[in-house]
Design a protein around this motif. Structure first.
Motif, PDB file in Angstrom:
ATOM      1  N   UNK A 172       0.751  -1.035  -0.042  1.00  0.00           N
ATOM      2  CA  UNK A 172      -0.111   0.172  -0.028  1.00  0.00           C
ATOM      3  C   UNK A 172       0.927   1.387  -0.005  1.00  0.00           C
ATOM      4  N   UNK A 173       0.372   2.175  -0.697  1.00  0.00           N
ATOM      5  CA  UNK A 173       1.050   3.604  -0.808  1.00  0.00           C
ATOM      6  C   UNK A 173       0.445   4.488   0.171  1.00  0.00           C
ATOM      7  N   UNK A 180      -5.662  10.445  -3.950  1.00  0.00           N
ATOM      8  CA  UNK A 180      -4.424  10.279  -4.644  1.00  0.00           C
ATOM      9  C   UNK A 180      -3.908   8.640  -4.125  1.00  0.00           C
ATOM     10  N   UNK A 181      -3.756   8.763  -2.928  1.00  0.00           N
ATOM     11  CA  UNK A 181      -3.177   7.391  -2.032  1.00  0.00           C
ATOM     12  C   UNK A 181      -4.245   6.272  -2.634  1.00  0.00           C
ATOM     13  N   UNK A 182      -5.552   6.751  -2.325  1.00  0.00           N
ATOM     14  CA  UNK A 182      -6.613   5.639  -2.831  1.00  0.00           C
ATOM     15  C   UNK A 182      -6.246   5.234  -4.159  1.00  0.00           C
ATOM     16  N   UNK A 183      -6.095   6.060  -5.171  1.00  0.00           N
ATOM     17  CA  UNK A 183      -6.001   5.785  -6.614  1.00  0.00           C
ATOM     18  C   UNK A 183      -4.651   4.989  -6.746  1.00  0.00           C
ATOM     19  N   UNK A 184      -3.559   5.095  -6.081  1.00  0.00           N
ATOM     20  CA  UNK A 184      -2.527   4.478  -6.293  1.00  0.00           C
ATOM     21  C   UNK A 184      -2.684   3.022  -5.943  1.00  0.00           C
ATOM     22  N   UNK A 185      -3.177   2.886  -4.708  1.00  0.00           N
ATOM     23  CA  UNK A 185      -3.625   1.562  -4.153  1.00  0.00           C
ATOM     24  C   UNK A 185      -4.616   0.617  -4.832  1.00  0.00           C
ATOM     25  N   UNK A 186      -5.588   1.507  -5.571  1.00  0.00           N
ATOM     26  CA  UNK A 186      -6.641   0.843  -6.380  1.00  0.00           C
ATOM     27  C   UNK A 186      -5.885   0.130  -7.801  1.00  0.00           C
ATOM     28  N   UNK A 187      -4.992   0.887  -8.286  1.00  0.00           N
ATOM     29  CA  UNK A 187      -4.093   0.382  -9.252  1.00  0.00           C
ATOM     30  C   UNK A 187      -3.204  -0.933  -9.073  1.00  0.00           C
ATOM     31  N   UNK A 188      -2.819  -0.941  -7.745  1.00  0.00           N
ATOM     32  CA  UNK A 188      -2.138  -1.998  -7.321  1.00  0.00           C
ATOM     33  C   UNK A 188      -3.091  -3.133  -7.153  1.00  0.00           C
ATOM     34  N   UNK A 234      -2.809  -0.359 -15.084  1.00  0.00           N
ATOM     35  CA  UNK A 234      -2.172   0.675 -15.394  1.00  0.00           C
ATOM     36  C   UNK A 234      -2.965   2.031 -14.646  1.00  0.00           C
ATOM     37  N   UNK A 235      -1.831   3.003 -13.854  1.00  0.00           N
ATOM     38  CA  UNK A 235      -2.712   4.076 -13.389  1.00  0.00           C
ATOM     39  C   UNK A 235      -2.611   5.353 -14.057  1.00  0.00           C
ATOM     40  N   UNK A 236      -3.558   5.778 -14.548  1.00  0.00           N
ATOM     41  CA  UNK A 236      -3.732   7.131 -15.575  1.00  0.00           C
ATOM     42  C   UNK A 236      -3.710   8.395 -14.813  1.00  0.00           C
ATOM     43  N   UNK A 237      -2.770   9.141 -14.714  1.00  0.00           N
ATOM     44  CA  UNK A 237      -2.465  10.229 -14.092  1.00  0.00           C
ATOM     45  C   UNK A 237      -2.791  11.711 -14.900  1.00  0.00           C
ATOM     46  N   UNK A 238      -3.937  12.459 -14.677  1.00  0.00           N
ATOM     47  CA  UNK A 238      -3.757  13.589 -15.424  1.00  0.00           C
ATOM     48  C   UNK A 238      -3.793  14.811 -14.391  1.00  0.00           C
ATOM     49  N   UNK A 239      -3.438  15.896 -14.924  1.00  0.00           N
ATOM     50  CA  UNK A 239      -3.725  17.344 -14.260  1.00  0.00           C
ATOM     51  C   UNK A 239      -2.716  18.192 -14.975  1.00  0.00           C
ATOM     52  N   UNK A 240      -2.810  19.311 -14.314  1.00  0.00           N
ATOM     53  CA  UNK A 240      -1.924  20.449 -14.803  1.00  0.00           C
ATOM     54  C   UNK A 240      -0.755  20.181 -14.787  1.00  0.00           C
ATOM     55  N   UNK A 241       0.195  20.964 -15.805  1.00  0.00           N
ATOM     56  CA  UNK A 241       1.542  20.754 -15.839  1.00  0.00           C
ATOM     57  C   UNK A 241       2.218  21.419 -14.453  1.00  0.00           C
TER      58      UNK A 241
END
Length: 287
Positions: free
Chosen positions: A9-10, A22-30, A35-42
């Motif tokens: 777990x992250x 964000x932590x939930x997203x990483x752990x869901x991908x695990x 693959x975990x697709x991350x979008x957002x402003x530069x």
């Protein structure tokens, strides 16, 4: 192929302020092994996320930075036909083994690694529209075929693949279906204070308050072509601290622009726009 332990777990790191979502997203991908697709402003820390996840999970990080000319097969391997032709002309014996001219890509390295890794595919939206679809089979099956040597490369361990996008172009629906998606929202004031505390723990409260006021007011200015990002704010803070500027220095403006505005605004249109807005405000206040 073996899968990573479901107990992994992250939970974030000391150097990276990760929201609960964000932590939930990483752990869901695990957990889903997708693959975990991350979008957002530069500048919101998408690339740094992969670095911190790898460090937190004690996994090696393999990075594939995408350019406009990048092709999907380069992540698997490339056949160096030019070198083979040159060596054949020189009578080099190694031309007999075509495997000497197969250059392994990032995904090949991850597939043959003896431990689970984190693979960063950075700024996938820079490539052409077919790039994501060309990787669908390999990311699904965790294997690919090398036609020149007639071998199939299978992953020993399923890597955690983190894919970043600046949202410059839409990604294919078939690709999106295979990913777990998370959008990193721009930090609010409280989160930004947490981020600053990681990088500049000794900053004075009044200086930070003045810097935050100036920064968020700048981001809210209507019509900006490029709003300043988190990374640009941290760079600006570094300059302010290096110059030992006070809260009053930061709150005041030079020619209607924040002090050292070049760290925050990166094109002349935004500089001109901000000056015009300030001029309009002064006129309206006189009336």
């Amino acid at each position: 192929m073996t899968s990573a332990s479901t107990s992994e777990r992250f939970t974030g790191t000391e150097r990276y302020v990760a929201t609960d979502d964000l932590k939930l997203a990483v752990n869901a991908a695990l957990a889903l092994q997708r693959p975990l697709l991350i979008k957002g402003e530069p500048g919101t820390g998408k690339t740094m996320l992969a670095e911190e996840v790898a460090a937190a999970l004690n996994r090696p990080l393999l990075q594939w930075h995408i350019k406009s000319t990048t092709k999907a097969h380069q992540g698997l391997y490339e056949y160096d036909a030019v070198s083979r032709l040159r060596d054949s002309q020189l009578g080099d014996e190694k031309v007999r083994d075509i495997g000497n001219y197969i250059v392994k890509g990032t995904l090949w390295e991850a597939f043959e690694a003896n431990e689970p890794s984190v693979v960063l595919i950075d700024e996938i939206d820079k490539a052409d529209i077919e790039f994501p679809n060309d990787l669908l089979r390999e990311l699904d099956r965790m294997e690919f075929h090398v036609y020149e040597t007639r071998q199939t490369v299978q992953a020993k361990h399923r890597p955690l693949i983190i894919i970043t996008s600046n949202n410059e172009k839409d990604l294919p629906d078939a690709f999106l279906r295979r990913c777990f998606f998370h959008y990193i929202s721009f930090p609010d004031r409280a989160t930004m204070q947490e981020i600053v505390a990681v990088h500049y723990p000794n900053i004075k409260e009044d200086v930070l308050r003045a810097a935050l006021d100036t920064f968020f007011a700048l981001r809210e200015a209507p019509g900006l072509k490029k709003k300043p990002s988190t990374s640009e704010f941290l760079d600006w803070l570094r300059l302010l601290l290096n110059e030992a500027l006070s809260a009053t220095d930061i709150s005041s403006t030079t020619g209607d622009l924040p002090v050292m505005a070049g760290a925050l605004l990166k094109n002349e249109q935004d500089l001109t726009l901000l000056q015009r807005l300030a001029a309009m405000t002064r006129v309206s206040q006189r009336r």
